[in-house]
Enzyme design. Structure first.
Site, mmCIF file in Angstrom:
data_model
loop_
_atom_site.group_PDB
_atom_site.id
_atom_site.type_symbol
_atom_site.label_atom_id
_atom_site.label_comp_id
_atom_site.label_asym_id
_atom_site.label_seq_id
_atom_site.Cartn_x
_atom_site.Cartn_y
_atom_site.Cartn_z
ATOM 1 N N ASP A 43 0.877 -1.168 0.000
ATOM 2 C CA ASP A 43 0.000 0.000 0.000
ATOM 3 C C ASP A 43 0.915 1.219 0.000
ATOM 4 O O ASP A 43 1.502 1.574 1.022
ATOM 5 C CB ASP A 43 -0.898 0.000 1.235
ATOM 6 C CG ASP A 43 -1.829 1.206 1.286
ATOM 7 O OD1 ASP A 43 -1.645 2.154 0.503
ATOM 8 O OD2 ASP A 43 -2.743 1.208 2.138
ATOM 9 N N TYR A 64 -7.751 15.047 -8.705
ATOM 10 C CA TYR A 64 -6.850 14.322 -9.598
ATOM 11 C C TYR A 64 -5.925 15.288 -10.320
ATOM 12 O O TYR A 64 -4.704 15.087 -10.363
ATOM 13 C CB TYR A 64 -7.672 13.519 -10.601
ATOM 14 C CG TYR A 64 -6.855 12.712 -11.571
ATOM 15 C CD1 TYR A 64 -6.157 11.588 -11.152
ATOM 16 C CD2 TYR A 64 -6.781 13.071 -12.916
ATOM 17 C CE1 TYR A 64 -5.410 10.826 -12.044
ATOM 18 C CE2 TYR A 64 -6.047 12.327 -13.822
ATOM 19 C CZ TYR A 64 -5.363 11.198 -13.376
ATOM 20 O OH TYR A 64 -4.615 10.458 -14.270
ATOM 21 N N LYS A 83 -1.878 15.428 -9.732
ATOM 22 C CA LYS A 83 -0.968 15.125 -10.836
ATOM 23 C C LYS A 83 -0.083 16.325 -11.177
ATOM 24 O O LYS A 83 1.078 16.151 -11.552
ATOM 25 C CB LYS A 83 -1.765 14.666 -12.056
ATOM 26 C CG LYS A 83 -2.350 13.270 -11.901
ATOM 27 C CD LYS A 83 -1.271 12.217 -11.672
ATOM 28 C CE LYS A 83 -1.829 10.812 -11.690
ATOM 29 N NZ LYS A 83 -0.786 9.769 -11.495
ATOM 30 N N THR A 126 -6.473 2.219 -22.172
ATOM 31 C CA THR A 126 -6.000 1.201 -21.241
ATOM 32 C C THR A 126 -7.209 0.481 -20.655
ATOM 33 O O THR A 126 -8.347 0.953 -20.778
ATOM 34 C CB THR A 126 -5.174 1.830 -20.107
ATOM 35 O OG1 THR A 126 -6.019 2.705 -19.357
ATOM 36 C CG2 THR A 126 -3.990 2.617 -20.657
ATOM 37 N N PRO A 127 -6.997 -0.649 -20.001
ATOM 38 C CA PRO A 127 -8.133 -1.354 -19.386
ATOM 39 C C PRO A 127 -8.949 -0.489 -18.436
ATOM 40 O O PRO A 127 -10.166 -0.672 -18.320
ATOM 41 C CB PRO A 127 -7.453 -2.517 -18.652
ATOM 42 C CG PRO A 127 -6.246 -2.808 -19.480
ATOM 43 C CD PRO A 127 -5.758 -1.450 -19.919
ATOM 44 N N ARG A 181 -10.232 14.535 -29.304
ATOM 45 C CA ARG A 181 -9.315 15.523 -28.753
ATOM 46 C C ARG A 181 -7.878 15.345 -29.248
ATOM 47 O O ARG A 181 -7.023 16.169 -28.970
ATOM 48 C CB ARG A 181 -9.314 15.438 -27.216
ATOM 49 C CG ARG A 181 -10.675 15.588 -26.581
ATOM 50 C CD ARG A 181 -10.536 15.655 -25.063
ATOM 51 N NE ARG A 181 -11.843 15.541 -24.444
ATOM 52 C CZ ARG A 181 -12.214 14.525 -23.664
ATOM 53 N NH1 ARG A 181 -11.368 13.547 -23.404
ATOM 54 N NH2 ARG A 181 -13.415 14.495 -23.152
#
Length: 265
Positions: free
Chosen positions: A68, A161, A165, A196-197, A222
């Site tokens: 973690d 987020y 970032k 991505t997944p 975009r």
């Protein structure tokens, strides 16, 4: 000789929420294919097992570890596991992250705190426990994975987020300058609208009611190149920054977004 022969690498977030090539999975496998001994880190063993299954022959150069990365004790134990398995790390790739929708009004305080922990505190903690080993040996490369959301508006309000970032980008610059004299380089890969997944498993549910094709179409619009990259494109950028080919590159960002951030609209 392979590019990362005799190098030891830690890759966090090396599992994936679904089948296919997420960023961390692609980086872990590509490093192993290029000769590195890789500690592939995640909090879910099943996801790490899927990474090993996709790695083929390169799986022999990958050891998995549960961690973690928002908890100091867990990170410290993970770095000690790397030392026991392979020795001190030459490369650290920080890839753990996730997004939550909402601006300051909509987002709960708990969700804000969680986003900061997952996206930013995780980078702080891994650097905290890996850097002493790199400094002691006078060499090392750290690659942190941010997002174009840390540079500009990318189509939805996700304030925590985006802020976290952006924090990763500037943390990388500060650590790069601080430790340049120690032989440690620190850079950031900034992926854009990748397929991505996670896009299919999580984002489609959040943004288009589960309509994957609608989400993919909105993202492609975009991108000037007209298609989405995937985790392997992030991996290519990260491997360059981690390699000796980038020996004169530190404190900067490599944007992998098909030209999206170059647009003014």
């Amino acid at each position: 000789m392979k590019r990362f022969e005799s190098r030891v690498a830690i890759v966090t977030g090396a599992g994936c929420v679904g089948a296919g090539w997420g960023n961390g999975r692609a980086m872990a496998v590509r490093l192993a294919e290029e000769g590195a001994k890789v500690l592939a880190v995640d909090r879910d063993q099943a996801r790490l097992d899927e990474t090993l299954a996709l790695a083929g022959d390169a799986a022999a150069s990958i050891t998995t570890a549960l961690c973690d990365v928002t908890q100091a004790g867990s990170v410290q134990a993970m770095v000690e596991a790397c030392m026991a398995a392979y020795g001190p790390p030459d490369i650290l790739i920080n890839n753990v992250g996730g997004s939550a929708a909402g601006g300051p009004v909509e987002l709960s305080e708990d969700a804000w705190d969680s986003q900061i922990d997952i996206n930013l505190k995780s980078v702080f903690l891994t650097c905290k426990y890996v850097l002493p080993h790199m400094v002691a040996r006078g060499r090392g490369a750290i690659v942190n994975v941010a997002s174009t959301s840390g540079l500009r508006w990318t189509g939805s309000a996700q304030v925590a987020y985006a802020a976290s970032k952006a924090g990763v980008i500037h943390l990388s610059r500060v650590v790069a300058v601080q430790h340049a004299k120690d032989g440690v380089r620190v850079n950031t890969v900034v992926p854009g609208q990748l397929h991505t997944p996670m896009v299919e498993v999580r984002l489609a549910k959040q943004r288009t009611g589960g309509d994957v094709e609608a989400l993919l179409a909105s993202r492609v619009k975009r991108i000037p190149l007209g298609f989405m990259g995937d985790g392997r494109d992030t991996a290519s950028a990260a491997l360059y920054l981690a390699s000796d080919e980038a020996r004169f590159v530190t404190g900067t960002e490599l944007i992998v977004d098909g030209g999206m951030t170059a647009r003014c609209d």
